[in-house]
Design an enzyme around this catalytic site. Structure first.
Site, short mmCIF file in Angstrom:
data_model
loop_
_atom_site.label_atom_id
_atom_site.label_comp_id
_atom_site.label_asym_id
_atom_site.label_seq_id
_atom_site.Cartn_x
_atom_site.Cartn_y
_atom_site.Cartn_z
N ASP A 171 3.42 -0.85 11.41
CA ASP A 171 2.97 0.46 10.97
C ASP A 171 2.31 1.12 12.16
O ASP A 171 1.60 0.46 12.93
CB ASP A 171 1.98 0.35 9.82
CG ASP A 171 1.67 1.71 9.24
OD1 ASP A 171 2.33 2.11 8.26
OD2 ASP A 171 0.78 2.40 9.78
N SER A 180 11.38 6.48 16.55
CA SER A 180 10.90 5.29 15.87
C SER A 180 11.70 4.06 16.29
O SER A 180 12.90 4.15 16.59
CB SER A 180 11.04 5.50 14.35
OG SER A 180 11.33 4.30 13.71
N ARG A 196 12.68 1.71 14.47
CA ARG A 196 13.23 1.06 13.27
C ARG A 196 14.53 0.32 13.60
O ARG A 196 15.44 0.84 14.24
CB ARG A 196 13.43 2.07 12.14
CG ARG A 196 14.56 3.02 12.34
CD ARG A 196 14.55 4.11 11.29
NE ARG A 196 13.34 4.91 11.39
CZ ARG A 196 13.27 6.22 11.12
NH1 ARG A 196 14.32 6.86 10.69
NH2 ARG A 196 12.14 6.88 11.24
N ASP A 214 0.79 -1.23 0.00
CA ASP A 214 0.00 0.00 0.00
C ASP A 214 0.83 1.28 0.00
O ASP A 214 0.40 2.30 -0.49
CB ASP A 214 -0.95 0.01 1.21
CG ASP A 214 -0.22 -0.13 2.55
OD1 ASP A 214 1.02 -0.25 2.53
OD2 ASP A 214 -0.88 -0.13 3.60
N HIS A 215 2.05 1.22 0.53
CA HIS A 215 2.78 2.46 0.75
C HIS A 215 3.56 2.95 -0.47
O HIS A 215 3.97 4.11 -0.50
CB HIS A 215 3.78 2.29 1.90
CG HIS A 215 3.17 2.54 3.25
ND1 HIS A 215 2.09 1.82 3.72
CD2 HIS A 215 3.48 3.42 4.22
CE1 HIS A 215 1.79 2.26 4.93
NE2 HIS A 215 2.61 3.23 5.26
N ARG A 270 -2.07 12.40 10.07
CA ARG A 270 -0.85 13.14 10.41
C ARG A 270 -0.74 14.38 9.55
O ARG A 270 -1.08 14.36 8.37
CB ARG A 270 0.39 12.26 10.18
CG ARG A 270 0.45 11.16 11.18
CD ARG A 270 1.85 10.61 11.37
NE ARG A 270 1.86 9.87 12.61
CZ ARG A 270 2.51 8.73 12.81
NH1 ARG A 270 3.26 8.23 11.85
NH2 ARG A 270 2.45 8.12 13.97
S1 SF4 Z 1 -1.62 6.64 7.95
FE1 SF4 Z 1 -0.07 5.26 7.16
S2 SF4 Z 1 -1.16 3.39 6.64
FE2 SF4 Z 1 -2.69 5.02 6.84
S3 SF4 Z 1 -3.00 5.76 4.78
FE3 SF4 Z 1 -1.49 7.06 5.78
S4 SF4 Z 1 0.48 6.17 5.24
FE4 SF4 Z 1 -1.07 4.63 4.81
#
Ligand code: SF4
Length: 862
Positions: A264, A748, A750, A199-200, A547
């Protein structure tokens, strides 16, 4: 007397579902399942003809003939581990008998897994109430039921505890390194049902079809890798176009009372369906997939008591925008946010998911709602009647007890909640829509003209969201109105896209000028190919995402991003103005009349049911051993990992100081994101960013400060960037130490920030203090993280000094003896404090935690 007997696996995952273990002894006494370990056996792959040896002290079959592990011995302590690995191999190496049912990771959570979780729930809840001597929150019930060892000490906000999550989900950007690591473990399959979601990596530019095609082409290598590695290791693969990980998980895998981790930060979306779902780094996912428990601090619990009911232009998004206002971006740190009260039961399951999704923006471990009729209806509408029926039977345990104790309580009256729009730059910067945000904009010189409006994403693309947005669109188009700014729609999943297309909702939105993008993250994660003239100047965008940090959506620090509900986004797009309030303001129609928009009307669930759309899921083959994983040796995006070398048994002498960081040194300073994201699957290439953000504590020879990310070559060359120095040292076979200040490695989780130093020859990191997750990550990769017993020792480490680390390996409970060796040969003794457990010492000896797993697997295979 030997007697053959067949028992089914209890609490199994997809692969164990309906398969059977053929036992050749009768030593299994009927017993109730007494340990959560029994679910481990559900991970057996294709279990026909498995041969169980002398298992009566660890295994038992209950009166239903189900197989359970009945002791509390940790998974990796000797025989139990070996037994399970033995079973793995026995099962995998036994081909399925003709005509027998073969199960694999499917496009849904099997009812057997859910029933396994519910089987122990009442007993664990009762024990928990007795243990704590009080009613329980839902959070506590779920966590208690997933505890690795029920006897572990528990203190809210204090203890770190081990858990057995039910599932792992990974998105395509983070899955690369997680799976590259998993591959080195030597296991034939993951030990917990896992899925990968593409998806990313899909960039939005023109529209769904073209953008998806371009992404498939551009990312072919990464997708091929993820597809093949998924097939090989029993992982479900959701290809590009499937949708956004959290929406797909909500539609297919989440279930009330479950526990999952995902690579995620918006994994908590599944809390809308009553699941404790936690966002983690890849290293944690690898742990769980390889059979280690998931370790996390037992959270505090923040209660959000909802009363009343939403109405008019207010929506679930406004609930979390209000919570963000109250708690700020840090207020949820270390806590799970639990929503309860009569108002909670008035919100749809997908609305609850929106609220839980954005809990990531207040720093919460995750958020969760209790089971109610809304959840049952959603489960049924998404083809999971059996799960709803099973949940009904334990419903009392899937909600908080009356009188549950919270660490903090926030009360929100939904009747009084007004629409909010939060931003720019921070999701807790709350403004009431209309005049209030207009006044803020004027005071701060934010453009009132909106340059783009976006709805959808994993946060807000439910059927209810889109029907509400479309109801506004229909009103507008009936009066000849179209949007005054580009309106982009990101469906959260293929199922949503197909359903809203079938029901004419896409047509409604297109009628006012909307463009539908691919079912993917797109602009939410900066995958938005925006014309330069749109964002090379201060500009305002509004969206229904979660975000809104600078550069988040389009890479431009000049873009001011506001998050709000999809309803408000559509209304603002029609007016074109940030300070528009649809409840009182009007829009002038082409015929000169003034249009008042009525409050949106939505349908929670599609009356014709969901249209699943294209089938984008690929189940792994039953036996993936023949699948070859495709990684080109010339690839610059992917690189197979080689196991780190074991400790050579020698103390570390004369380690040069590659880097001494002053002040903050987060995982972003250690391993930057941005343009480096594309190398997340290539350890060597991403190591080109090692310490690029670190501030050098020393000065240059002329007394001036070093540029950020630059240091001295203490082997005698010219000053250079840290990654170049690290590469040079490593190629010269010189091991090195890095020195950190306070809370080194925060941010993070990571794993690249621990893997890169290790890859480039770092062996010890000594700091004033560590962020806990990073400290653990370092240990997992075979490094020795130490803190100065006397923090003042930090100041004594000179640029040209060497460091000795003695009496290795670290001994639990005893400090490590260290020395600073000055250029004149004099020494300064100091003690390094460590937190190695006996198990973690084995990680160090072996070279990494994964090497330990690999060895055990190899030993068990004989
Ligand atoms: S918050 Fe993260 S998982 Fe959700 S649409 Fe945005 S990038 Fe994709």
């Amino acid at each position: 007397m030997h007697q053959q007997r067949r028992v089914s696996l209890a609490g199994s995952n997809e692969r164990g579902l309906d398969s059977e273990v053929q036992l050749d002894r009768t030593a299994f006494e009927p017993t109730a399942p007494s340990s959560s370990h029994h679910r481990r056996l559900g991970h057996l792959h294709e279990a026909q003809n498995a041969h169980v040896e002398l298992a009566s002290d660890h295994l038992a079959a209950d009166r239903h003939g189900e197989l359970h592990v009945v002791d509390s011995e940790p998974l990796f302590s000797g025989r139990l581990f070996e037994l399970i690995v033995h079973l793995y191999y026995a099962c995998i190496h036994s081909p399925p008998m003709q005509g027998e049912l073969v199960m694999t990771v499917t496009a849904g959570t099997p009812i057997e897994l859910v029933e396994g979780v519910y089987a122990t729930l009442p007993e664990r809840v009762a024990a928990g109430r007795e243990r704590f001597g009080r009613p329980l929150t839902l959070t506590e019930k779920i966590l208690l039921n997933h505890l690795y060892d029920p006897a572990q000490a528990i203190e809210r906000g204090g203890t770190y505890n081990d858990f057995h999550p039910d599932r792992v989900a990974m998105q395509d950007a983070t899955a690369q390194m997680a799976l590259l690591q998993f591959m080195t473990a030597g296991l034939p399959t993951t030990l917990v049902p896992s899925t990968v979601h593409c998806d990313h990596l899909i960039s939005a530019k023109v529209g769904a079809k073209i953008d998806l095609g371009v992404a498939i082409d551009t990312n072919r290598e990464v997708y091929d890798f993820l597809r093949s590695v998924s097939a090989k290791y029993g992982i479900g693969f959701w290809g590009p176009g499937s949708g956004i990980i959290h929406q797909v998980v909500l539609e297919h895998y989440a279930f009330p009372g479950g526990m999952m981790i995902g690579t995620d930060s918006h994994t908590p979306n599944a809390g809308g369906l009553g699941m404790v779902a936690i966002g983690v780094g890849g290293a944690d996912a690898v742990d769980v997939m390889t059979g280690f428990p998931f370790n996390v601090r037992w959270p505090k619990v923040i209660g959000v008591k909802l009363t009343g009911a939403l109405s008019g232009w207010s929506s679930p998004k406004d609930v979390i925008l209000e919570v963000a206002r109250v708690l700020t971006v840090e207020g949820g740190t270390g806590a799970i946010v639990e929503y309860y009260g009569s108002g909670a039961d008035t919100i749809s399951a997908t609305g609850k998911a929106t609220i839980c999704n954005m809990g990531a923006e207040i720093g919460a471990t995750c958020s969760v709602f209790g089971y109610d009729d809304n959840l049952a209806q959603y489960l049924k509408a998404t083809g999971r009647e059996a799960i709803a029926d099973a949940a009904d039977k334990v419903a009392e345990h899937l909600r908080p007890d009356d009188g549950a104790v919270y660490d903090q309580i926030i009360e929100i009256d939904l009747d009084a909640l007004k629409p909010l729009i939060n931003g720019p730059h921070s999701p807790d910067r709350a403004n009431r829509i209309g005049a209030a945000v207009g006044a803020e904009a004027r005071a701060n010189d934010w453009p009132l003209d909106i340059s783009a409006a976006l709805i959808g994403s994993c946060t807000n693309s439910s059927y209810e969201d889109i029907t509400r947005a479309a109801s506004i669109a229909r009103q507008a188009s009936a009066r000849g109105l179209t949007v005054k700014t580009p309106l982009l729609v990101s469906p959260g999943s293929e199922q949503i896209r197909a359903t809203i297309e079938r029901d004419g909702l896409i047509a409604d939105l297109e009628a006012i000028g909307a463009t539908v993008l691919a079912n993917a993250c797109g602009p939410c994660i900066g995958q938005w190919d925006r014309p330069a003239d749109a964002n090379n100047k201060p500009n305002t965008i509004v969206n229904s995402f979660n975000r809104n940090f600078p550069k988040r959506n389009d890479g431009s620090a000049l873009t001011l991003s506001f998050v709000t509900s999809p309803d408000t986004v559509v209304a603002l797009a029609l007016s074109g103005q940030l300070d528009f309030d649809p409840s009182i303001d009007t829009i002038t129609a082409p015929d000169g009349t003034e249009v008042v928009l009525n409050a949106p009307m939505g349908e929670v669930l599609p009356s014709q049911g969901y249209d699943p759309g294209k089938d984008t899921f690929t189940a792994p083959p039953v036996d993936g051993s023949g699948v070859s994983v495709e990684v080109s040796p010339t690839s610059d995006r992917l690189q197979l990992l080689e196991a780190f070398t074991p400790w050579d048994g020698q103390d570390y002498h004369a380690l040069p100081v590659l880097m001494k960081a002053q002040g903050k040194c987060t995982t972003d300073h250690i391993s930057a994101a941005g343009k480096w994201l594309k190398y997340r699957g290539h350890l060597e290439n991403i190591s080109g960013n090692l310490f690029l953000g670190a501030v050098n504590a020393y000065n240059q020879a002329d007394g001036s400060e070093y540029p950020v990310g630059v240091g001295k070559d203490t082997l005698g060359g010219a000053d250079d960037t840290y990654p170049n120095l690290a590469k040079k040292y490593s190629e010269a076979g010189v091991r090195w130490v890095a020195i950190g200040d306070r809370n080194y490695g925060e941010g993070s989780s990571r794993e690249h920030a621990a893997m890169e130093p290790r890859f480039r020859g770092g062996v010890v990191i000594i700091t004033r203090s560590f962020a806990r997750i990073h400290e653990t990550n370092l240990k997992k990769q075979g490094l020795v993280p130490l803190t100065f017993a006397d923090p003042a020792t930090y100041d004594l480490v000179g640029q040209d000094d060497r460091i000795n680390v003695l009496d290795l390996p670290p001994v639990p409970g005893r400090n490590v003896r260290c020395q600073i060796v000055k250029p004149d040969g004099s020494t300064v003794d100091f003690e390094g404090v460590h937190t190695f457990s006996p198990e973690q010492v084995e990680w160090f000896r072996a070279g990494s935690a994964l090497n330990v797993v690999r060895k055990k697997v190899a030993d068990a295979a004989g």
